[in-house]
Design a protein around this motif. Structure first.
Motif: not given
Ligand code: ZN
Length: 284
Positions: A85, A273-274, A113, A276, A271, A284
């Motif tokens: 990811p 996701d954090e 991204e 992001r 991480t 996502c």
């Protein structure tokens, strides 16, 4: 004396691994990944070491600097096919002398991204002109908005920060912006805490920032960034030595150091996701 602003009280630090760059060679450090499979493997190692993002350049078959689309495509596919990811951040410069089309196509079609946005022209390493003329920057910013790719605005000196603020006003860049404060490149600002603090104190409101130092100032900038609440970039693109005279064993080795020092500040590596969430990425 200026008041230090934009202290980030988050306990999370986004680490970006700059894996390859355009200048470093395998002669400088044999661990440098240059071909898609090597770059993808390095990206996974860096993710496992704690990187939330990888900044990617590619090389030609002879390992020279390149913006070959097929090399980007293969590298991105190899990373994404693993299900890793980690956030992808593709360069939009890749070296010197590439056409606007060559510089824009990778982020436009592969939709990472983030992609780098170099906010001005400079004398690069006292050797060549790193061309980022206004018309190119306008097009680059517009294409990033159209592709929903967040610009990572690379700042090598104070003038570039003013340029970025101008583009935030005109809509070429959008808030909240994300800055990469690049210190220590010959032709740009030196890698000192004083310079970092100056730039941080002049960032626009409502932004996020990361930084790195090239060469002697690398560790100083890492520590200053942690103290100021910034995010950090490390990797073989920026430094081939882990310590004076000691070659790094890979970009992941630098991440281990950031993780240990961050822990002393009561911080953890973010991480993907954090990251992001911190960067306000809508995808996502
Ligand atoms: Zn780069």
């Amino acid at each position: 004396m200026a008041t230090t602003q934009r202290l980030n009280h988050s306990t999370k630090v986004i680490v970006t691994a700059a894996l390859t760059g355009a200048v470093t060679t395998k002669q400088n450090n044999p661990h440098l990944p240059t071909q898609p499979k090597e770059i993808a493997e390095a990206a996974l190692r860096c993710y496992e070491a704690g990187a939330a993002m990888v900044h990617i350049h590619v090389r030609d078959d002879d390992d020279s600097a390149s913006m070959r689309f097929d090399k980007f495509e293969e590298t991105v596919r190899l990373i994404r096919d693993t299900g890793c990811p980690v956030l992808l951040n593709l360069t939009s410069s890749g070296g010197q002398g590439f056409s606007w089309e060559e510089r824009i196509r990778p982020f436009k079609e592969l939709k990472p991204e983030l992609a780098s946005f170099d906010a001005g022209t400079m004398n690069w390493l006292n050797s060549v002109v790193f061309m980022n003329e206004p018309k190119f920057l306008e097009l680059c910013g517009q294409e990033m908005i159209a592709a929903n790719v967040k610009p990572e605005i690379e700042i090598f000196d104070m003038g570039m920060l003013n340029t970025a603020k101008y583009y935030l006003k005109t809509g070429v860049l959008q808030a909240p912006a994300h800055f990469q404060l690049c210190l220590g490149a010959p032709g740009g600002m030196e890698a000192t805490t004083e310079n970092l603090l100056y730039l941080v104190n002049h960032l626009p409101e409502d932004c996020t920032w990361s930084t790195f130092g090239i060469g002697r100032g690398a560790n100083e900038i890492t520590l200053a960034a942690l103290a100021l609440g910034g995010n950090i970039r490390v990797g073989l693109e920026d430094n081939v030595y882990y310590n004076k005279g000691v070659l790094a064993e890979g970009s992941e080795q630098f991440i281990g150091r950031v993780k240990r020092v961050a822990a002393e500040f009561g911080k953890e590596l973010a991480t993907p996701d954090e990251a992001r969430a911190i960067l306000g990425l809508s995808r996502c």
